[in-house]
Design an enzyme around this catalytic site. Structure first.
Site, PDB file in Angstrom:
ATOM      1  CG  ASP A 207      -8.428   3.366  -2.488  1.00 37.22           C
ATOM      2  OD1 ASP A 207      -9.115   3.405  -1.498  1.00 37.22           O
ATOM      3  OD2 ASP A 207      -7.261   3.244  -2.568  1.00 37.22           O
TER       4      ASP A 207
ATOM      5  CD  GLU B 227      -2.481   2.868  -3.532  1.00 36.73           C
ATOM      6  OE1 GLU B 227      -3.725   2.890  -3.740  1.00 36.73           O
ATOM      7  OE2 GLU B 227      -1.748   2.533  -2.371  1.00 36.73           O
TER       8      GLU B 227
ATOM      9  CG  ASP C  33      -1.948   1.177   1.436  1.00 33.67           C
ATOM     10  OD1 ASP C  33      -2.669   1.202   0.286  1.00 33.67           O
ATOM     11  OD2 ASP C  33      -1.832   1.985   2.138  1.00 33.67           O
TER      12      ASP C  33
END
Lengths: 532, 902
Positions: free
Chosen positions: B789, B706, B681
């Protein structure tokens, strides 16, 4: 009798002869077995006959009892029915020789040559690179790799066509075979200005600017002198082959060997279907000087300060600026006419210099000299034909820019090589037609070339049966060429254009009859053509 | 497909015997038939004819010799004053030795299997072989483990072994037999054994259908048509390498005899199904043989004729195809009678005479009587099986004493002159005589119109030429293809073009990722259990990796505000449910990625200033673990090595103790839970070099980061050129040393712009490549169109609605590792997504596949991937060009279409 034709490469006389030959009956007359272009090279015909004669043995059928499924179905063979037309050539790999001394993929090439010979291909084309042969230094030629390759080709019983490449070769924008090191060193000095240059100052380093042709920029020698020495060296090194095995030489005339400006420099490898129309390449110091002189001579010195300021950029649509616009674009103005005339004339003169040089060197040896011209077809739906203009052909919706080119080829008795015969595109076909018409008008012979292995082979077949196409260069040998996907397609193509015909004696009855039928058919259609 | 056996050729009328008696006519047509078929066929299919022919000839021959001019066995050497010419010509030809290559795969005992490769043709045979391993999908050849290598094996580079074939004690069919045995453990990790057979004597390589032989040990090995032991016919493109001109492979006659079969299933993950088999491939090798023919010429006793006697040691039936000529032009004529027995006229140009077998030993001879008016005697020899023997590609030519020379003395001088001519001839013969099949066929092809080649070279001949061409082409193909790096063909891809190894940046290269949750998944409290029920379905759809939600104790229910890293009870389920879930995915062959949040961590305690920056749980770090440059959290660590995430304390990865603890934690997750890799992340928050450190320590199977920041915009419009954006992602991947891939945010952004605005030209960058990370570093690009998201119930950057399938058509046909969002999998798109995934797998598209953009215009984008798959998206028209591929539509949907090459 056209006795005077022998040994004379004058295209006019040659063309007339070839037409005459074309209409002779084809089957049953062994002499027609020679294809039409051999007539041009009369001098060598004797020697070829001689060779052929030696090979006329009584032996032959040695059936290989190879019982396995054939990729080539006998129907391919059956389709080998058309009369001899076009002479077929296959290009050898671009990198057949890269270090001057040895032949790359020699074993594969040998096998490939045998296969081509058996298929009835006439010969192969070898690109001989300036950057390989004269790599070490001016006048230091290394031909041994190419000589070995030539020997392999002759061993296989094939003819040779050598392309003298005065340009570099790039793949994916990476130079693979650049110009000779010593030339590149000269080019590194900015003041030399020996490369074509665009408006933003970017240089095209894969061939020399035509503006330096006659300037002593290469260690005191002019490029023309250097080209001449190169050709002479080639001629003397290959004297054993020239006129017997080597029947054709192509002269490299510019970027990718084509007679044009590198107007798409930097965009060449783009895979996007359509790029901009390219840019004018008249900004190296010597070009600008010539332009200035021309402008002053016509009383408009201001026109000589640079190329059109309102031409579009490489990646912009041609309509995005004024020069190429449909209706009222600057190309139609007086200035436009001046500039485009000058720009295209420079190119024609450059071609003339090189081709007359080649003719003077090879003309007496029975070798056909040819030169390649580009097929700049995209954007031709715009009246100004912007891509043709930037490439150096003053050809628009109301002007034929190929007349001058054809005249120049005719003057030098040279053959035009036309690429892109396989491109399936209406404007490409239209442009091909236009160029071929210009060549026909000036009695210039034309040979074709494909641009891709994956191109439209059907279209090529059609081209190869056309009357005005003298020979076809199929590009190019390599793994893809021999792949199971491609090669059967190629053999079928060959079968459709040409076939070694058995002696009538050897055709069993039924086949003989069929052969006669097809003969009848052929002569009928020829008659129709004649009366048409 | 017509072969010689199924497509009998009509007898050319010209071959019908004209002057011979009916019995010899019968014989000649029989011999004609024999000549027409291959020795193999004639032996197999008409043995009676083959055997009886010589027998039926013999009596007539002797009758012939007694009744007319054939005299056998009383020829004198050149010393005889009557002999005008005497010379022995060497004859080099080749004989075919038939045999077979056999491949046997047998179970010896239990797990032990033996692969036997053998050959019954004499030669110095070498097995050139290697293995491929189960876990190594891309690379075909590897060296086998040492215990598999039989004695005498020599390693070749690092991918093959050469083992000589030996003569075993047992004989096969009484013939010479060479073989080699390789022992295989059925439970080893070897997926297949690959080999080719090499004959050291000739340098020839024997392949199977133009490729290596392949013996699969696992049933998932892709069958490219070269698998041995598969129950189907063999044929097509049996190219061998090397000196093919003297090697004939007769795959047509292949016999397959599956002998035994047994099915094993081992406990390993791969389904093993090994079957024993036995397969033979016939081959014919040509071996050069030296023979000679002796010719002597003398005058007949009455001096009115010239006698030419031929004597040869060639075995079997030898037919002399002969004629005479009057001058140097060597134009063939038929001499006047008498002619020897067993002679027939051939097309009024030549005669054919069967030589009479010698009474003792091998060989045959014949005597020909020729009138004095002729200047030369011309002949060629023909053997059974239609092989022709000549003199270096020319006819044998024997000068005869001319008719003018009546008196002996002159005849002798003529004779010596003739001898001189033959000396020349001999010189040529020793230097030039190379009896290559290829040359003859070439001559045949080029001189096919020649008056002298008067044989029936019609279909049969052409077929043999075509076969020769095909063989040569196959040879050229395999050499060109295997050539050392050249640029003859497709340019080498910027990076390695074939996935060779599993690395954490790419997995096998054939991965397809599933994001296994959305923003709402925590709500049920039993997500792990729900997902467990869908594991088999996800596997069946073709996913190889699943990305699970962040597992740790978290301040926010979705898990992205982690607190106690060692507490894995979360809103998604308990740690035990997680373990069960991971185990379940492993059972269905899906690897599992844990979503690890390393950038920030929520504290459990306040410091003395009341700021939350003291951590709890097993990793009870203090404020030294927090970066110094976020005033909210008053960290005492160093400045952040990346961007800050402002909602929680950002971890200072420059601290050794932090890194040590994180590495330990990751390894614990691997061991304790069974995670195979990581989804990392917010990696923008810290240096990629630390990520490399973590990955080196935890050795994941796959890892993806990410790195999400904004695309380049000008005046609110997305720029065409997103090079800067993708460069930032590339830089991060590079910092991890390629140990991790990254989500290709750039591609998503460009797809948004292209689809929303109908500007499909955006999908080609300035260099004609894909505009996203996938255009620059495809193997490390994890392409996606939506995640928890961007989409789901958050919708921060939602993919253009209704155009999702265009997006999937793009990413699932292109290189990179595609990721499919959970919400899309379980939607009405499922069947289309499923078709795209299976098309991707079927065509073996992988993360490094090549993509060639063929169209990028306003309303349509089209590309060809690996020359196997063509795809277009957008409303505009596109049809793939018909080149050497034939395209068939595989999937068609709303504004997209996918073709595959057939």
């Amino acid at each position: 009798m056209e006795v005077s034709v022998v040994g004379n490469s004058q295209a006019k006389a040659g063309l007339a002869t070839s037409r005459a030959v074309l209409f002779r009956p084809r089957i049953g007359d062994s002499s027609t077995f020679s294809s039409k272009s051999r007539v041009f090279t009369g001098q060598s015909q004797g020697s070829k006959r001689g060779k052929g004669g030696r090979r006329l043995s009584s032996t032959p059928v040695r059936v290989e009892e190879v019982l396995r499924r054939s990729l080539l179905s006998p129907s391919d063979v059956e389709s080998f029915r058309q009369p001899d037309k076009v002479r077929l050539w296959v290009g050898l790999p671009v990198d057949s020789v890269t270090d001057g001394k040895c032949v790359n993929h020699a074993r594969a090439i040998v096998a490939g040559l045998k296969a081509l010979k058996l298929l009835g291909i006439d010969g192969v084309e070898i690109p001989a690179w300036w950057g390989v042969v004269e790599k070490e230094g001016r006048g230091k030629y290394e031909w041994s790799g190419y000589l070995a390759l030539a020997e392999m080709v002759c061993e296989a019983g094939l003819e040779l066509h050598v392309t003298l490449c005065f340009h570099g070769y790039r793949k994916q924008q990476q130079p693979v075979i650049p110009l000779p090191d010593w030339v590149m060193r000269v080019g590194e000095d900015d003041s030399s200005s020996i490369f074509f240059t665009d408006r933003s100052g970017r240089q095209y380093k894969d061939c020399l600017s035509l503006a330096v042709d006659e300037l002593p920029v290469l260690d005191g020698r002019t490029p023309m002198e250097v080209y001449r020495d190169f050709c002479e060296s080639f001629k003397s090194s290959f004297s054993a082959y020239i006129g017997s095995s080597i029947m054709g030489v192509s002269m490299g005339l510019g970027p990718d060997g084509e007679l044009r400006y590198p107007s798409l420099q930097g965009c060449e490898s783009s895979q996007v279907e359509r790029v901009g129309a390219g840019e004018f390449q008249c900004y190296d110091r010597n070009m600008l000087k010539l332009l200035k002189e021309a402008a002053e001579a016509c009383g408009n010195p201001l026109w000589g300060l640079g190329g059109p300021h309102d031409a579009s950029g490489y990646d912009k649509s041609p309509s995005s600026n004024r020069f190429f616009k449909d209706k009222g674009g600057s190309w139609e103005s007086l200035y436009g006419e001046f500039f485009l005339t000058w720009y295209s004339n420079q190119l024609i003169r450059h071609g003339d210099r090189l081709l007359s040089l080649a003719s003077s060197i090879f003309g007496d040896s029975g070798v056909t000299v040819s030169g390649k011209i580009p097929l700049a077809y995209s954007w031709n739906e715009i009246d100004s034909h912007p891509l043709e203009l930037t490439a150096g052909y003053y050809s628009t919706v109301n002007r034929d820019g190929y007349e001058e080119m054809a005249k120049m080829f005719a003057k030098n008795s040279c053959m035009v090589m036309l690429p892109g015969m396989d491109i399936r595109d209406d404007s490409a076909r239209q442009l091909l037609g236009q160029i071929r018409a210009a060549c026909r008008k000036h009695q210039v012979r034309v040979s074709g070339e494909n641009s891709l292995l994956e191109g439209d082979i059907e279209q090529v077949k059609d081209v190869c049966t056309a009357d005005d196409i003298d020979s076809f260069f199929y590009q190019r040998m390599g793994a893809c060429f021999f792949s199971p996907e491609h090669f059967p397609q190629f053999t079928a193509f060959v079968g459709s254009t040409k076939r070694p015909r058995p002696h009538p004696d050897d055709i069993p009855k039924e086949e003989e009859e069929r052969a006669e039928e097809s003969l009848a058919l052929t002569s009928d259609s020829i008659l129709q053509m004649q009366t048409a | 497909m017509p072969t010689l056996s199924t497509d009998p050729l009509p007898l050319p009328p010209t071959l019908r015997p004209s002057s011979a008696s009916s019995s010899s006519a019968l014989h000649s047509s029989l011999s004609f038939l024999l000549r027409r078929s291959s020795p193999w066929l004639s032996r197999r299919r008409c043995p009676a004819v083959a055997c009886s022919a010589p027998r039926s000839v013999a009596p007539r021959a002797s009758r012939g010799s007694s009744s007319s001019s054939v005299i056998v066995g009383d020829l004198e050497p050149a010393a005889d004053p009557g002999v005008a010419f005497d010379k022995t010509f060497p004859i080099q030809h080749s004989a075919k030795v038939e045999g077979k290559i056999f491949v046997r795969f047998d179970q010896q005992n239990g797990e032990n299997w033996v692969l036997t490769v053998g050959c019954t043709v004499p030669g110095t045979w070498i097995l050139h072989w290697g293995v491929s391993y189960v876990d190594d999908v891309g690379s075909e050849w590897d060296q086998p483990p040492t215990e598999m290598r039989p004695p005498g094996s020599i390693p070749i580079k690092d991918y093959a072994i050469e083992t000589p074939l030996e003569k075993p004690s047992t004989m096969m069919d009484g013939a010479d037999c060479y073989e080699v045995n390789i022992c295989v453990q059925s439970n080893s990790s070897i997926a297949a054994i690959n080999f080719v057979l090499k004959d050291e004597e000739t340098g020839a390589w024997y392949q199977h259908r133009g490729r290596d032989f392949k013996v699969p040990l696992v049933n998932c090995v892709p069958d490219d048509g070269n698998v041995v032991g598969a129950n189907r016919g063999i044929g097509l493109w049996t190219g061998a390498l090397g000196q093919l001109s003297n090697i004939l492979l007769k795959t047509e006659a292949t016999q397959e005899k599956p002998e035994s079969s047994s099915c094993l299933s081992s406990e390993s993950e791969e389904v093993r199904c090994i079957e024993g088999f036995y397969e033979e491939i016939l081959l014919v090798k040509e071996v050069p043989i030296q023979n000679s023919v002796n010719v002597s010429v003398r005058n007949s006793p009455d001096d009115t004729k010239t006698l030419v006697s031929l004597e040869t040691d060639l075995p079997g039936d030898v037919i002399v195809h002969w004629g005479v000529c009057r001058d140097d032009s060597k134009t063939w004529e038929i001499p006047s009678a008498p002619q020897p027995a067993e002679t027939i006229a051939f097309k009024n140009k030549a005669l054919r005479t069967l030589l009479q077998p010698k009474q003792q030993g091998n060989g045959a001879s014949g005597l020909f009587t020729v009138d004095k008016e002729y200047a030369g005697f011309l002949f060629v020899l023909k053997l059974k099986g239609d092989s022709w023997l000549n003199c270096m590609g020319n006819d044998f030519y024997v000068p005869l004493p001319s008719s003018a020379t009546d008196n002996q003395g002159e005849a002798r001088s003529e004779g010596s002159q003739g001898h001189g001519m033959m000396e020349d001839h001999k010189e040529v013969s020793t230097t030039v005589y190379t009896d290559e099949i290829i040359k003859e066929i070439r001559n045949l092809a080029s001189d096919i119109s020649s008056e002298k080649s008067r044989n029936a070279k019609t279909k049969e001949a052409q077929e043999s030429i075509l076969q020769e061409i095909e063989k040569l082409a196959a040879e050229a193909y395999s050499i060109f293809r295997s050539a050392a790096p050249t640029f003859t063909d497709e340019a080498p891809a910027p990076e390695e073009s074939i996935p060779s190894n599993i690395s954490s940046g790419t997995g096998t290269g054939y991965e397809i990722l599933c994001q296994g949750f959305n923003w709402e998944s925590h709500k049920s409290g039993r997500w792990y259990m729900e997902l467990e029920g869908r594991a088999s379905e996800l596997s069946a759809l073709g996913f190889t990796i699943i990305w699970l939600p962040p597992p740790t104790d978290s301040v926010s229910p979705e898990g992205y505000m982690p607190r106690d890293l060692y507490n894995l009870n979360s809103r998604y389920g308990t740690v035990d449910q997680l373990k069960v879930l991971v185990k379940k995915f492993h059972e269905v062959n899906i690897k599992v990625l844990g979503d690890v949040v390393l950038n920030h961590r929520c504290a459990q305690y306040k410091n003395s200033n009341g700021v939350w920056n003291i951590f709890g749980g097993k990793l009870n770090w203090d404020d030294r673990a927090v970066v110094a440059d976020d005033p909210h959290f008053q960290g005492r660590g160093n400045k952040s090595s990346g961007d800050n995430f402002h909602a929680a304390p950002n971890i200072d990865h420059s601290q050794d103790f932090v890194r040590k603890d994180i590495k330990e934690w990751l390894c614990w997750l691997r061991d304790e839970i069974g995670y195979d890799g990581w989804r990392l992340d917010f990696v923008r928050g810290f240096w990629g070099g630390y990520v490399k450190d973590y990955l080196d320590a935890s050795e994941p199977y796959f890892a993806v980061g990410e790195y999400w920041d904004s695309l380049s915009y000008t005046y609110g419009e997305v720029d065409h050129n997103q090079d800067a954006h993708r460069q930032r992602i590339i830089d991060w991947i590079n910092a991890t040393n390629g140990t991790a891939g990254a989500f290709d945010v750039t591609t998503k952004g460009v797809l948004h712009a292209a689809l929303e605005r109908c500007e499909y030209w955006r999908l080609s960058d300035q260099k004609g490549k894909p505009p996203g990370v996938v255009g620059w570093w495809p193997s490390r690009a994890v392409t996606f169109i939506e995640n928890h998201d961007t989409g789901s119930t958050q919708g921060h950057w939602r993919f253009p609605s209704g155009k999702e399938m265009q997006g999937y058509a793009y990413i699932l046909t292109h290189p990179g590792t595609p990721a499919v969002f959970y919400d899309h999998i379980f939607s009405h798109y499922q069947s289309e997504i499923s078709s795209l995934i299976s098309l991707r797998n079927r065509n073996r598209i992988h993360c490094r596949s090549t993509v060639k953009i063929v169209k990028a215009e306003r309303d349509v984008y089209a590309a060809i991937v690996d020359e196997k798959v063509a795809v277009k998206i957008g409303p505009g028209h596109f049809e793939p060009a018909v080149g050497h591929q034939r395209w068939s539509v595989a999937i068609e949907g709303n504004d997209y279409k996918v073709w595959q090459a057939s």
